[in-house]
Scaffold this active site. Structure first.
Site, mmCIF file in Angstrom:
data_model
loop_
_atom_site.group_PDB
_atom_site.id
_atom_site.type_symbol
_atom_site.label_atom_id
_atom_site.label_comp_id
_atom_site.label_asym_id
_atom_site.label_seq_id
_atom_site.Cartn_x
_atom_site.Cartn_y
_atom_site.Cartn_z
ATOM 1 N N CYS A 24 -1.105 0.859 7.292
ATOM 2 C CA CYS A 24 -2.545 0.565 7.491
ATOM 3 C C CYS A 24 -2.962 -0.681 6.717
ATOM 4 O O CYS A 24 -3.156 -1.755 7.295
ATOM 5 C CB CYS A 24 -3.412 1.759 7.079
ATOM 6 S SG CYS A 24 -3.165 3.226 8.098
ATOM 7 N N CYS B 71 0.878 -1.182 0.000
ATOM 8 C CA CYS B 71 0.000 0.000 0.000
ATOM 9 C C CYS B 71 0.911 1.226 0.000
ATOM 10 O O CYS B 71 2.128 1.094 -0.222
ATOM 11 C CB CYS B 71 -0.962 -0.015 1.187
ATOM 12 S SG CYS B 71 -0.166 -0.001 2.791
ATOM 13 N N SER C 13 -1.629 -2.658 3.962
ATOM 14 C CA SER C 13 -0.819 -3.857 3.655
ATOM 15 C C SER C 13 -0.384 -4.628 4.907
ATOM 16 O O SER C 13 -0.372 -5.863 4.878
ATOM 17 C CB SER C 13 0.366 -3.526 2.740
ATOM 18 O OG SER C 13 1.226 -2.576 3.304
ATOM 19 N N ASN D 60 2.480 1.486 4.103
ATOM 20 C CA ASN D 60 2.778 0.222 4.814
ATOM 21 C C ASN D 60 2.556 0.352 6.328
ATOM 22 O O ASN D 60 3.283 -0.233 7.131
ATOM 23 C CB ASN D 60 4.213 -0.271 4.515
ATOM 24 C CG ASN D 60 4.515 -1.684 4.999
ATOM 25 O OD1 ASN D 60 5.626 -1.988 5.390
ATOM 26 N ND2 ASN D 60 3.542 -2.553 4.968
HETATM 27 P P1 4NP Z 1 -1.631 2.900 3.993
HETATM 28 O O1 4NP Z 1 -2.204 4.303 4.570
HETATM 29 O O2 4NP Z 1 -1.134 3.200 2.595
HETATM 30 O O3 4NP Z 1 -2.809 1.991 4.004
HETATM 31 O O4 4NP Z 1 -0.513 2.483 4.941
HETATM 32 C C1 4NP Z 1 -1.451 5.488 4.533
HETATM 33 C C2 4NP Z 1 -0.472 5.708 5.465
HETATM 34 C C3 4NP Z 1 0.265 6.886 5.443
HETATM 35 C C4 4NP Z 1 -0.001 7.822 4.474
HETATM 36 C C5 4NP Z 1 -0.975 7.598 3.520
HETATM 37 C C6 4NP Z 1 -1.699 6.417 3.550
HETATM 38 N N1 4NP Z 1 0.734 9.049 4.446
HETATM 39 O O5 4NP Z 1 0.424 9.908 3.633
HETATM 40 O O6 4NP Z 1 1.666 9.216 5.242
#
Ligand code: 4NP
Length: 165
Positions: A19, A14, A21, A17
């Site tokens: 949330c 994702c 994945s 990494n």
């Molecule tokens: P993930 O969620 O891709 O499901 O882990 C996110 C975690 C962090 C960020 C975006 C989405 N961020 O922008 O830092």
């Protein structure tokens, strides 16, 4: 002579990494363990971004996962070129992940390893990707877990057929 058992390696990807994945990793590991296939189906997760490298999953994601009995203990790491050699399935959560993975793929064989998690959703699903829950509320984290539980069951069935080949 004892025949070496076939192995299949799966990398969930994702954006951060922290949330989606790592949740897919935790859910799939539990299913694989229940099926007694932990020596044959190897699972990991990674992110497109490296800004959360070394951190545990998001505390909100962990809290929602814990309530369903999943322990998310992996630490964030970015996708690296070596992953395209080491993994058989590289599974992205949304179109942006897929486009980023495609741009990192080193050859045609690597491109062919990239899949969307939505390929494994049940036919009745109203979703065509796993939505990013990071900037939303509690419902988003529950939706992620609902979608991933459904997809991981289907993925295990699919991969188990590969093991039998
Ligand atoms: P993930 O969620 O891709 O499901 O882990 C996110 C975690 C962090 C960020 C975006 C989405 N961020 O922008 O830092």
């Amino acid at each position: 002579m004892k025949q070496k058992k076939k192995k299949i390696t799966i990398l969930f990807v994702c954006l951060g990494n922290i949330c989606r994945s790592p949740s897919a990793e935790g859910i799939m590991k539990q299913l694989v363990l229940k099926a007694g296939l932990q020596e044959q189906i190897i699972i990991d997760s990674a992110g497109i971004l490296d800004c959360h490298q070394g951190k545990l999953s998001d505390a909100r994601m962990r809290a929602h996962a814990t309530r369903r009995g999943y322990q998310l203990d992996s630490k964030s790491r970015p996708v690296v070129s070596k992953d395209f050699f080491e993994f058989d399935y590289i599974i992205g959560m949304d179109d942006r992940n897929i486009a980023d993975l495609q741009s990192k793929a080193i050859d045609l064989e690597s491109l062919a390893k990239i899949h969307r998690m939505a390929e494994y959703f049940g036919e009745a699903s109203l979703f065509d990707h796993v939505p990013d829950p990071y900037y939303g509320g509690a419902d988003g984290f529950e939706t992620v877990l609902d979608l991933l539980e459904d997809a991981c069951k289907c993925l295990l069935t699919h991969v188990s057929l590969d093991l039998d080949k």
